[in-house]
Design a protein around this motif. Structure first.
Motif, PDB file in Angstrom:
ATOM      1  N   CYS A   1     -94.632  -3.585  40.702  1.00 54.47           N
ATOM      2  CA  CYS A   1     -93.994  -2.393  41.299  1.00 54.47           C
ATOM      3  C   CYS A   1     -93.120  -2.836  42.470  1.00 54.47           C
ATOM      4  N   PRO A   2     -92.010  -3.509  42.215  1.00 55.85           N
ATOM      5  CA  PRO A   2     -91.209  -4.074  43.306  1.00 55.85           C
ATOM      6  C   PRO A   2     -90.570  -3.033  44.216  1.00 55.85           C
ATOM      7  N   ALA A   3     -90.395  -1.806  43.721  1.00 56.49           N
ATOM      8  CA  ALA A   3     -89.748  -0.785  44.552  1.00 56.49           C
ATOM      9  C   ALA A   3     -90.711  -0.116  45.511  1.00 56.49           C
ATOM     10  N   LEU A   4     -91.993  -0.393  45.368  1.00 54.12           N
ATOM     11  CA  LEU A   4     -92.999   0.286  46.186  1.00 54.12           C
ATOM     12  C   LEU A   4     -93.431  -0.630  47.327  1.00 54.12           C
ATOM     13  N   LYS A   5     -93.198  -0.177  48.550  1.00 53.22           N
ATOM     14  CA  LYS A   5     -93.567  -0.954  49.730  1.00 53.22           C
ATOM     15  C   LYS A   5     -94.955  -0.528  50.188  1.00 53.22           C
ATOM     16  N   VAL A   6     -95.887  -1.470  50.241  1.00 52.72           N
ATOM     17  CA  VAL A   6     -97.264  -1.186  50.651  1.00 52.72           C
ATOM     18  C   VAL A   6     -97.436  -1.573  52.117  1.00 52.72           C
ATOM     19  N   ARG A   7     -97.878  -0.607  52.900  1.00 50.97           N
ATOM     20  CA  ARG A   7     -98.170  -0.851  54.318  1.00 50.97           C
ATOM     21  C   ARG A   7     -99.686  -0.877  54.488  1.00 50.97           C
ATOM     22  N   VAL A   8    -100.235  -2.014  54.898  1.00 50.27           N
ATOM     23  CA  VAL A   8    -101.674  -2.174  55.029  1.00 50.27           C
ATOM     24  C   VAL A   8    -102.072  -2.028  56.493  1.00 50.27           C
ATOM     25  N   GLU A   9    -103.006  -1.119  56.751  1.00 45.62           N
ATOM     26  CA  GLU A   9    -103.507  -0.888  58.102  1.00 45.62           C
ATOM     27  C   GLU A   9    -105.010  -1.145  58.103  1.00 45.62           C
TER      28      GLU A   9
ATOM     29  N   ALA B   1     -90.835  10.421  43.691  1.00 44.94           N
ATOM     30  CA  ALA B   1     -89.706   9.721  43.065  1.00 44.94           C
ATOM     31  C   ALA B   1     -88.782   9.083  44.086  1.00 44.94           C
ATOM     32  N   THR B   2     -88.833   9.573  45.343  1.00 43.13           N
ATOM     33  CA  THR B   2     -87.907   9.058  46.343  1.00 43.13           C
ATOM     34  C   THR B   2     -88.594   8.196  47.390  1.00 43.13           C
ATOM     35  N   THR B   3     -89.923   8.338  47.532  1.00 45.12           N
ATOM     36  CA  THR B   3     -90.602   7.561  48.560  1.00 45.12           C
ATOM     37  C   THR B   3     -90.789   6.121  48.105  1.00 45.12           C
ATOM     38  N   ALA B   4     -90.719   5.183  49.047  1.00 48.41           N
ATOM     39  CA  ALA B   4     -90.900   3.776  48.703  1.00 48.41           C
ATOM     40  C   ALA B   4     -92.062   3.175  49.466  1.00 48.41           C
ATOM     41  N   ASP B   5     -92.822   3.996  50.191  1.00 47.69           N
ATOM     42  CA  ASP B   5     -93.906   3.511  51.028  1.00 47.69           C
ATOM     43  C   ASP B   5     -95.247   4.026  50.548  1.00 47.69           C
ATOM     44  N   LEU B   6     -96.261   3.173  50.657  1.00 50.21           N
ATOM     45  CA  LEU B   6     -97.630   3.558  50.352  1.00 50.21           C
ATOM     46  C   LEU B   6     -98.500   3.013  51.472  1.00 50.21           C
ATOM     47  N   ARG B   7     -99.209   3.899  52.174  1.00 43.46           N
ATOM     48  CA  ARG B   7    -100.024   3.484  53.301  1.00 43.46           C
ATOM     49  C   ARG B   7    -101.465   3.296  52.838  1.00 43.46           C
ATOM     50  N   VAL B   8    -101.980   2.100  53.074  1.00 46.14           N
ATOM     51  CA  VAL B   8    -103.318   1.720  52.631  1.00 46.14           C
ATOM     52  C   VAL B   8    -104.147   1.362  53.865  1.00 46.14           C
ATOM     53  N   SER B   9    -105.313   1.965  53.986  1.00 47.64           N
ATOM     54  CA  SER B   9    -106.206   1.696  55.105  1.00 47.64           C
ATOM     55  C   SER B   9    -107.445   0.973  54.590  1.00 47.64           C
ATOM     56  N   THR B  10    -107.831  -0.105  55.281  1.00 48.00           N
ATOM     57  CA  THR B  10    -109.038  -0.825  54.881  1.00 48.00           C
ATOM     58  C   THR B  10    -109.588  -1.580  56.077  1.00 48.00           C
TER      59      THR B  10
ATOM     60  N   ASN C   1    -104.034  14.024  58.269  1.00 50.88           N
ATOM     61  CA  ASN C   1    -103.221  13.950  59.479  1.00 50.88           C
ATOM     62  C   ASN C   1    -102.619  12.577  59.761  1.00 50.88           C
ATOM     63  N   ASP C   2    -103.179  11.520  59.178  1.00 51.31           N
ATOM     64  CA  ASP C   2    -102.704  10.177  59.511  1.00 51.31           C
ATOM     65  C   ASP C   2    -101.706   9.615  58.507  1.00 51.31           C
ATOM     66  N   GLY C   3    -101.460  10.325  57.406  1.00 51.35           N
ATOM     67  CA  GLY C   3    -100.508   9.841  56.426  1.00 51.35           C
ATOM     68  C   GLY C   3    -101.022   8.720  55.550  1.00 51.35           C
ATOM     69  N   VAL C   4    -102.327   8.469  55.560  1.00 49.53           N
ATOM     70  CA  VAL C   4    -102.911   7.422  54.716  1.00 49.53           C
ATOM     71  C   VAL C   4    -102.979   7.928  53.275  1.00 49.53           C
ATOM     72  N   ASP C   5    -102.586   7.078  52.337  1.00 46.33           N
ATOM     73  CA  ASP C   5    -102.607   7.439  50.922  1.00 46.33           C
ATOM     74  C   ASP C   5    -103.879   6.977  50.219  1.00 46.33           C
ATOM     75  N   VAL C   6    -104.297   5.749  50.505  1.00 42.37           N
ATOM     76  CA  VAL C   6    -105.463   5.155  49.849  1.00 42.37           C
ATOM     77  C   VAL C   6    -106.263   4.395  50.895  1.00 42.37           C
ATOM     78  N   ALA C   7    -107.594   4.468  50.797  1.00 39.77           N
ATOM     79  CA  ALA C   7    -108.458   3.687  51.671  1.00 39.77           C
ATOM     80  C   ALA C   7    -109.425   2.877  50.822  1.00 39.77           C
ATOM     81  N   ILE C   8    -109.746   1.671  51.292  1.00 46.95           N
ATOM     82  CA  ILE C   8    -110.815   0.871  50.687  1.00 46.95           C
ATOM     83  C   ILE C   8    -111.841   0.644  51.783  1.00 46.95           C
ATOM     84  N   ARG C   9    -113.059   1.074  51.537  1.00 45.80           N
ATOM     85  CA  ARG C   9    -114.101   1.008  52.544  1.00 45.80           C
ATOM     86  C   ARG C   9    -115.308   0.224  52.053  1.00 45.80           C
ATOM     87  N   TYR C  10    -115.992  -0.424  52.998  1.00 40.84           N
ATOM     88  CA  TYR C  10    -117.235  -1.146  52.738  1.00 40.84           C
ATOM     89  C   TYR C  10    -118.360  -0.293  53.296  1.00 40.84           C
ATOM     90  N   GLY C  11    -119.198   0.249  52.406  1.00 41.68           N
ATOM     91  CA  GLY C  11    -120.250   1.127  52.876  1.00 41.68           C
ATOM     92  C   GLY C  11    -121.117   1.640  51.745  1.00 41.68           C
TER      93      GLY C  11
END
Length: 321
Positions: A131-139, A102-111, A149-159
């Motif tokens: 979702c304007p309040a949610l900041k997506v950080r793409v790595e 409810a308080t976090t505004a960041d979402l870490r996405v790895s792809t 350990n890396d704090g990643v929330d969601v990953a999209i992988r090709y495999g």
């Protein structure tokens, strides 16, 4: 005491006075099979990890590790405890995710770089509208995401899928077909009406198929298209699909496009498709996260949006040009 009324004393459960820091140190050492690697993850010294493990062994009265020369190996009791603790710490992490959602505004996405640049980036503004309040950080990167350990929330992988220890769902299929700049199909350009005409053009290769059985490459596509007059080994090799595709956009040759990654460039006219023949691909795009992570409202919202976007692409592809 009145019937049905529980005193505070009656609600207190017996808890082991277990040293929690020792449990955390043991769980990390068991997962890493190394005091030194565990120490790096916990930002302490290997001696501190060893001390905490010995403290836990003294508390439990059992040996958790067989210690050798610079090696450690779990005992039967240690392995049983490690399995239980791994599940408990995973549940604790998820509980904390829910508590802070409810308080976090960041979402870490790895792809991977190609997916980030060619599929995710052109669409991400639509998620921000919902979702304007949610900041997506793409790595970007090719390594498997370390959710613990890396704090990643969601990953999209090709495999090929079958990712161990995580929840993975197929997001999109990835058929492969040739693409090139529209200028290569313009009147007066070198012939490109039949697959054998590719002998007049530079073939752009990428390394995504290297070492992966069944993933389409130029020899496979040319064989399937009965193009017998083309040297499949000609042309430069790029380290990623993204770079090969950008070389095609610049008019430097013909690349093998992976459908979801070329859809936007085809729509905008930056790329053209000289032949309709496509090869099925054992690799696909997968949506990956920790088991139970979709209980976090932010992760759930982002994953639902990804699936909606992917299904829209699939419907457009089925409808054809």
């Amino acid at each position: 005491m009145q019937p049905g009324i529980r005193t505070p004393e009656a609600t207190i459960k017996h808890r082991h006075p277990v040293p929690l820091n020792a449990l955390r140190a043991f769980e990390a050492a068991a997962r890493c099979q190394s005091f030194q690697v565990a120490a790096g993850q916990l930002f302490v010294t290997p001696a501190a990890v060893s001390h905490q493990v010995k403290r836990l062994e003294a508390y439990l009265g059992v040996t958790l590790f067989q210690r050798g020369h610079r090696t450690v190996e779990l005992t039967r009791e240690g392995a049983a405890l490690a399995a239980s603790l791994g599940e408990l710490f995973e549940r604790l992490d998820l509980a904390l995710d829910r508590a802070t959602a409810a308080t976090t505004a960041d979402l870490r996405v790895s792809t991977v770089e190609s997916f980030a640049a060619k599929w995710l980036a052109p669409r991400l503004h639509r998620f921000h509208r919902t979702c304007p309040a949610l900041k997506v950080r793409v790595e970007t990167g090719n390594a498997h995401a370390d959710f613990a350990n890396d704090g990643v929330d969601v990953a999209i992988r090709y495999g090929p899928g079958a990712y161990a220890g995580v929840a993975a769902a197929r997001l999109m299929e990835a058929p492969v077909f040739p693409v090139c700049a529209p200028a290569l199909l313009a009147p007066g350009a070198k012939p490109l009406a039949a697959p054998d005409d590719l002998r007049h053009h530079t073939l752009l290769h990428d390394e995504s198929a290297a070492g992966h059985a069944g993933v389409p490459d130029w020899p496979a596509w040319l064989a399937a298209a009965s193009a017998t007059r083309v040297d499949a080994s000609r042309g430069p090799v790029f380290a990623s699909i993204y770079l090969a595709q950008e070389a095609a956009v610049a008019g430097h040759g013909v690349a093998l496009g992976v459908a979801p990654l070329v859809e936007e460039d085809l729509r905008l006219g930056r790329l053209a498709r000289p032949f309709q023949h496509a090869l099925d691909n054992p690799h696909a795009f997968w949506l990956v996260h920790r088991h139970g992570a979709d209980a976090n409202p932010a992760i759930d919202a982002f994953c639902r949006w990804l699936r909606q976007e992917a299904s829209g692409d699939a419907r457009a592809a089925a409808a054809g040009p």
